[in-house]
Design a protein around this motif. Structure first.
Motif, mmCIF file in Angstrom:
data_model
loop_
_atom_site.group_PDB
_atom_site.id
_atom_site.type_symbol
_atom_site.label_atom_id
_atom_site.label_comp_id
_atom_site.label_asym_id
_atom_site.label_seq_id
_atom_site.Cartn_x
_atom_site.Cartn_y
_atom_site.Cartn_z
ATOM 1 N N GLN A 215 0.844 -1.195 0.000
ATOM 2 C CA GLN A 215 0.000 0.000 0.000
ATOM 3 C C GLN A 215 0.878 1.243 0.000
ATOM 4 N N ARG A 216 0.516 2.195 -0.830
ATOM 5 C CA ARG A 216 1.206 3.481 -0.900
ATOM 6 C C ARG A 216 0.216 4.570 -0.540
ATOM 7 N N SER A 217 0.664 5.801 -0.473
ATOM 8 C CA SER A 217 -0.210 6.896 -0.034
ATOM 9 C C SER A 217 -1.398 7.111 -0.971
ATOM 10 N N ALA A 218 -1.238 6.797 -2.253
ATOM 11 C CA ALA A 218 -2.317 7.071 -3.204
ATOM 12 C C ALA A 218 -2.706 5.835 -4.012
ATOM 13 N N GLY A 219 -2.600 4.656 -3.414
ATOM 14 C CA GLY A 219 -2.957 3.435 -4.119
ATOM 15 C C GLY A 219 -2.091 2.271 -3.691
ATOM 16 N N TYR A 220 -1.892 1.336 -4.611
ATOM 17 C CA TYR A 220 -1.096 0.135 -4.334
ATOM 18 C C TYR A 220 -0.068 -0.087 -5.430
ATOM 19 N N VAL A 221 1.021 -0.734 -5.042
ATOM 20 C CA VAL A 221 1.994 -1.264 -5.988
ATOM 21 C C VAL A 221 1.981 -2.769 -5.788
#
Length: 128
Positions: A81-87
């Motif tokens: 999880q990242r600040s503005a979505g997922y990798v």
């Protein structure tokens, strides 16, 4: 779309990435494919905000033997999880494929279902 170009780690990974680039779908979810800068067979992008793909990335540093994976259509993904979505990064294949999905496309795993068939066909599982 500016997308950093990874360097695949082997001739097999480079061949898989080149084949994948020629066969990814023209759209992912409702997003249409866009050009990437620099132009490379190791990158792809769709939509705005862009869903991006990098083929031949390094294994994520946080991926360990006990990490939880998401399996969609016989492709194993390591989610971050990242600040503005997922990798999401594939595991167990000759080339690691990383897909970044902005939260505008929630649920973000939907993009993986669209990309899975091409990854399954063109990025083989690592021989045991």
């Amino acid at each position: 779309v500016a997308v950093p170009v990874p360097t695949p780690s082997s001739p097999e990974a480079l061949a898989a990435c080149t084949a994948l680039d020629a066969n990814v779908p023209s759209s992912v979810l409702t997003a249409v494919r866009r050009s990437t800068e620099p132009d490379s067979p190791n990158t792809a992008a769709w939509g705005d905000p862009p869903i991006t793909l990098q083929c031949g990335v390094a294994k994520p540093a946080s991926l360990i033997a006990t990490s939880a994976l998401v399996t969609i259509d016989d492709v194993d993904w390591y989610p971050e999880q990242r600040s503005a979505g997922y990798v999401f990064t594939t595991t167990g294949r000759v080339a690691n494929v990383e897909v970044a999905v902005p939260d505008a496309y929630a649920p973000e795993t939907g993009a993986l279902a669209d990309l899975g068939p091409a990854i399954r066909q063109y990025v083989p599982v690592t021989p045991a």
